[in-house]
Scaffold this motif. Structure first.
Motif, PDB file in Angstrom:
ATOM      1  N   SER A  59       0.838  -1.189   0.000  1.00 20.72           N
ATOM      2  CA  SER A  59       0.000   0.000   0.000  1.00 20.72           C
ATOM      3  C   SER A  59       0.881   1.250   0.000  1.00 20.72           C
ATOM      4  N   GLN A  60       0.508   2.236  -0.824  1.00 18.63           N
ATOM      5  CA  GLN A  60       1.344   3.444  -0.950  1.00 18.63           C
ATOM      6  C   GLN A  60       1.007   4.482   0.131  1.00 18.63           C
ATOM      7  N   THR A  61       0.591   4.006   1.311  1.00 18.14           N
ATOM      8  CA  THR A  61       0.156   4.944   2.361  1.00 18.14           C
ATOM      9  C   THR A  61       1.344   5.636   3.034  1.00 18.14           C
ATOM     10  N   LYS A  62       1.287   6.984   3.118  1.00 20.38           N
ATOM     11  CA  LYS A  62       2.354   7.732   3.807  1.00 20.38           C
ATOM     12  C   LYS A  62       2.180   7.565   5.308  1.00 20.38           C
ATOM     13  N   ALA A  63       3.304   7.662   6.067  1.00 18.98           N
ATOM     14  CA  ALA A  63       3.254   7.465   7.526  1.00 18.98           C
ATOM     15  C   ALA A  63       2.246   8.421   8.166  1.00 18.98           C
ATOM     16  N   SER A  64       2.171   9.645   7.675  1.00 18.48           N
ATOM     17  CA  SER A  64       1.282  10.653   8.271  1.00 18.48           C
ATOM     18  C   SER A  64      -0.198  10.315   8.043  1.00 18.48           C
ATOM     19  N   GLU A  65      -0.469   9.387   7.124  1.00 21.81           N
ATOM     20  CA  GLU A  65      -1.871   9.069   6.808  1.00 21.81           C
ATOM     21  C   GLU A  65      -2.320   7.706   7.330  1.00 21.81           C
ATOM     22  N   ARG A  66      -1.465   7.086   8.161  1.00 27.16           N
ATOM     23  CA  ARG A  66      -1.773   5.728   8.638  1.00 27.16           C
ATOM     24  C   ARG A  66      -3.091   5.634   9.413  1.00 27.16           C
ATOM     25  N   GLN A  67      -3.271   6.585  10.337  1.00 25.48           N
ATOM     26  CA  GLN A  67      -4.461   6.516  11.188  1.00 25.48           C
ATOM     27  C   GLN A  67      -5.741   6.660  10.367  1.00 25.48           C
ATOM     28  N   ILE A  68      -5.700   7.605   9.457  1.00 30.15           N
ATOM     29  CA  ILE A  68      -6.882   7.854   8.623  1.00 30.15           C
ATOM     30  C   ILE A  68      -7.141   6.652   7.707  1.00 30.15           C
ATOM     31  N   LYS A  69      -6.031   6.042   7.247  1.00 25.62           N
ATOM     32  CA  LYS A  69      -6.157   4.859   6.382  1.00 25.62           C
ATOM     33  C   LYS A  69      -6.845   3.711   7.143  1.00 25.62           C
ATOM     34  N   LEU A  70      -6.458   3.511   8.405  1.00 27.34           N
ATOM     35  CA  LEU A  70      -7.070   2.440   9.199  1.00 27.34           C
ATOM     36  C   LEU A  70      -8.568   2.705   9.395  1.00 27.34           C
ATOM     37  N   LYS A  71      -8.902   3.977   9.566  1.00 26.52           N
ATOM     38  CA  LYS A  71     -10.319   4.341   9.698  1.00 26.52           C
ATOM     39  C   LYS A  71     -11.070   4.058   8.390  1.00 26.52           C
ATOM     40  N   LYS A  72     -10.392   4.353   7.272  1.00 25.93           N
ATOM     41  CA  LYS A  72     -11.011   4.092   5.957  1.00 25.93           C
ATOM     42  C   LYS A  72     -11.249   2.590   5.773  1.00 25.93           C
ATOM     43  N   LEU A  73     -10.262   1.785   6.204  1.00 19.73           N
ATOM     44  CA  LEU A  73     -10.395   0.329   6.037  1.00 19.73           C
ATOM     45  C   LEU A  73     -11.571  -0.203   6.863  1.00 19.73           C
ATOM     46  N   LYS A  74     -11.749   0.363   8.051  1.00 19.22           N
ATOM     47  CA  LYS A  74     -12.861  -0.049   8.917  1.00 19.22           C
ATOM     48  C   LYS A  74     -14.195   0.238   8.222  1.00 19.22           C
ATOM     49  N   ARG A  75     -14.288   1.437   7.669  1.00 18.64           N
ATOM     50  CA  ARG A  75     -15.515   1.848   6.970  1.00 18.64           C
ATOM     51  C   ARG A  75     -15.745   0.948   5.744  1.00 18.64           C
ATOM     52  N   ALA A  76     -14.652   0.643   5.022  1.00 21.14           N
ATOM     53  CA  ALA A  76     -14.755  -0.181   3.806  1.00 21.14           C
ATOM     54  C   ALA A  76     -15.303  -1.574   4.149  1.00 21.14           C
ATOM     55  N   LYS A  77     -14.826  -2.121   5.241  1.00 19.89           N
ATOM     56  CA  LYS A  77     -15.275  -3.464   5.635  1.00 19.89           C
ATOM     57  C   LYS A  77     -16.776  -3.440   5.965  1.00 19.89           C
ATOM     58  N   LEU A  78     -17.197  -2.409   6.690  1.00 21.62           N
ATOM     59  CA  LEU A  78     -18.622  -2.297   7.028  1.00 21.62           C
ATOM     60  C   LEU A  78     -19.472  -2.172   5.762  1.00 21.62           C
ATOM     61  N   LEU A  79     -18.956  -1.445   4.783  1.00 26.11           N
ATOM     62  CA  LEU A  79     -19.707  -1.293   3.525  1.00 26.11           C
ATOM     63  C   LEU A  79     -19.846  -2.633   2.808  1.00 26.11           C
ATOM     64  N   LEU A  80     -18.786  -3.446   2.852  1.00 25.07           N
ATOM     65  CA  LEU A  80     -18.864  -4.765   2.198  1.00 25.07           C
ATOM     66  C   LEU A  80     -19.870  -5.665   2.922  1.00 25.07           C
ATOM     67  N   GLU A  81     -19.906  -5.543   4.242  1.00 23.69           N
ATOM     68  CA  GLU A  81     -20.872  -6.357   5.001  1.00 23.69           C
ATOM     69  C   GLU A  81     -22.297  -5.915   4.672  1.00 23.69           C
ATOM     70  N   TRP A  82     -22.470  -4.629   4.504  1.00 23.33           N
ATOM     71  CA  TRP A  82     -23.785  -4.092   4.113  1.00 23.33           C
ATOM     72  C   TRP A  82     -24.156  -4.584   2.711  1.00 23.33           C
ATOM     73  N   LEU A  83     -23.199  -4.522   1.787  1.00 25.35           N
ATOM     74  CA  LEU A  83     -23.460  -4.974   0.409  1.00 25.35           C
ATOM     75  C   LEU A  83     -23.880  -6.441   0.389  1.00 25.35           C
ATOM     76  N   SER A  84     -23.227  -7.233   1.231  1.00 24.20           N
ATOM     77  CA  SER A  84     -23.477  -8.687   1.211  1.00 24.20           C
ATOM     78  C   SER A  84     -24.929  -9.025   1.575  1.00 24.20           C
ATOM     79  N   GLU A  85     -25.588  -8.112   2.287  1.00 20.04           N
ATOM     80  CA  GLU A  85     -26.970  -8.398   2.702  1.00 20.04           C
ATOM     81  C   GLU A  85     -27.928  -8.474   1.511  1.00 20.04           C
ATOM     82  N   ASN A  86     -27.600  -7.778   0.427  1.00 23.17           N
ATOM     83  CA  ASN A  86     -28.507  -7.756  -0.730  1.00 23.17           C
ATOM     84  C   ASN A  86     -27.880  -8.207  -2.043  1.00 23.17           C
ATOM     85  N   SER A  87     -26.623  -8.623  -2.003  1.00 19.62           N
ATOM     86  CA  SER A  87     -25.949  -8.944  -3.260  1.00 19.62           C
ATOM     87  C   SER A  87     -26.472 -10.258  -3.841  1.00 19.62           C
TER      88      SER A  87
END
Ligand SMILES: Nc1ncnc2c1ncn2[C@@H]1O[C@H](COP(=O)(O)OP(=O)(O)OP(=O)(O)O)[C@@H](O)[C@H]1O
Ligand SMILES: Nc1nc2c(c(=O)[nH]1)N=C(CO)CN2
Ligand SMILES: [Mg+2]
Length: 245
Positions: free
Chosen positions: A190-218
Motif C-alpha cells: 500500500s502506498q500509504t504515507k506514515a502521516s496518513e496511517r491513522q486515517i487509512k485504518l479508519k477508511k479500512l474499517k468503513r470499507a469493511k462495514l460497507l462490504l458487510e452491508w453490500l453482502s446483505e442484498n448482493s
C-alpha cells in the motif's frame, strides 16, 4: 442507477471524514471534462456479467496470494490501486483497475496503455491527480456523489470495496477477494504515507462495514481468501479450483 441506500452511507462517510460534497462534485466535473473518450459500460459488463471475478487489494495477505494468482490466467481480475504494481511485477495482468490515482503512477501509466479498463474515482482530495486519466486508453469515471454525464456511481468508498461494488453492479456470478484483509495492519504494498496511517485504518474499517452491508442484498456469491468478513464465505487457496468452476 445508484445502489439503494448509498446516499445515506455517503452522508455518514462525509460526516466521519469531514469531506465536502461540493468538492467531491467539483472533482467529478473536472474528471468528466478530461474523459473525452470514455468507454461504454458494455465492455465492462462483458468482462464481469455471469463470471467469476477476483478482486485484489493491497492488504498484507497479497504477498501470499500472488503465487496462487499466477495459476488463474483466465479469471477476470479487478485490481485496486497499489496492488497493480506487485501484480504486474509478477506477470499478472489486471483486466480492470479501480483507482483514485494514489497508487504507483508508473505502473498505472504502463497498464493504462494496454487494453485493461480503468475505473477512475474523482473525489475532493484528488483533483490535482485527475489529469493522469488522460493516459488511460480505456477509462470510465466514478463519483461518490450523484452521477451525471459520463460520471457514474456504483457505490463503495476505498478502491478495494469499490471494486466489489463494481463487480456486484455488473452482476458477477462469484466474487473472490484477495489481499482484502482490513484489520489493523496496512499491507506493505500500500502506498500509504506514515502521516496518513491513522486515517487509512479508519477508511479500512468503513470499507469493511460497507462490504458487510453490500453482502446483505448482493446476488453475487461472495468469498474471501483474506480475513473474515461477515456475509463472505472464508475459503482457502486450495479450494479455488473447485469454486471458480
Ligand atoms: N490491510 C489493508 N491494507 C491495505 N489495503 C487494504 C487492506 N485491506 C484491504 N485493503 C484494500 O486494498 C485496496 C488497495 O490498497 P491501497 O493501499 O492502494 O489503497 P488506496 O489506494 O490507499 O485506497 P484508497 O485510495 O481507496 O484509500 C484498498 O482500497 C483497500 O480496500
Ligand atoms: N473527499 C474524499 N473522498 C474520498 C477520499 C478522500 O480522501 N477524500 N478517499 C477515498 C478513498 O481513499 C474515497 N473518497
Ligand atoms: Mg487509491
Amino acid at each position: 442507477m445508484v445502489i439503494a441506500g448509498w446516499n445515506k452511507k455517503y452522508a455518514m462517510i462525509r460526516k466521519e471524514f469531514k469531506y465536502s460534497k461540493e468538492q467531491d462534485k467539483e472533482s467529478a466535473i473536472i474528471l468528466d471534462s478530461i474523459l473525452r473518450k470514455n468507454i461504454s459500460n458494455k465492455k465492462i459488463r462483458d468482462e464481469i456479467s455471469g463470471k467469476t471475478v477476483f478482486v485484489i487489494g493491497a492488504g498484507p495477505s497479497l504477498s501470499l496470494a500472488i503465487p496462487k494468482l499466477k495459476k488463474f490466467k483466465k479469471v477476470v481480475k479487478i485490481v485496486a490501486d497499489s496492488a497493480v504494481k506487485p501484480l504486474i511485477e509478477n506477470g499478472i495482468k489486471p483486466n480492470i483497475v479501480v483507482t483514485d490515482l494514489d497508487g504507483d503512477e508508473h505502473s498505472l501509466k504502463k497498464i493504462g496503455k494496454t487494453d485493461s479498463i480503468f475505473v477512475v474515482h474523482a473525489h475532493g482530495d484528488n483533483i490535482s491527480k485527475l489529469q493522469l486519466a488522460e493516459n488511460f486508453k480505456n477509462c470510465i469515471g466514478t463519483t461518490q456523489t450523484n452521477p451525471f454525464k459520463k460520471i457514474q456511481n456504483f457505490g463503495g468508498f476505498t478502491d478495494g470495496d469499490r471494486s466489489v461494488f463494481l463487480a456486484n453492479h455488473f452482476e458477477a456470478k462469484k466474487i473472490i477477494l484477495f489481499g482484502m484483509d482490513f484489520g489493523k495492519r496496512i499491507g506493505k504494498y500500500s502506498q500509504t504515507k506514515a502521516s496518513e496511517r491513522q486515517i487509512k485504518l479508519k477508511k479500512l474499517k468503513r470499507a469493511k462495514l460497507l462490504l458487510e452491508w453490500l453482502s446483505e442484498n448482493s446476488r453475487s456469491q461472495l468469498f474471501t481468501t483474506s480475513s473474515q468478513i461477515n456475509g463472505f464465505e472464508k475459503i482457502s487457496y486450495n479450494e479455488l479450483d473447485i469454486i471458480i468452476t
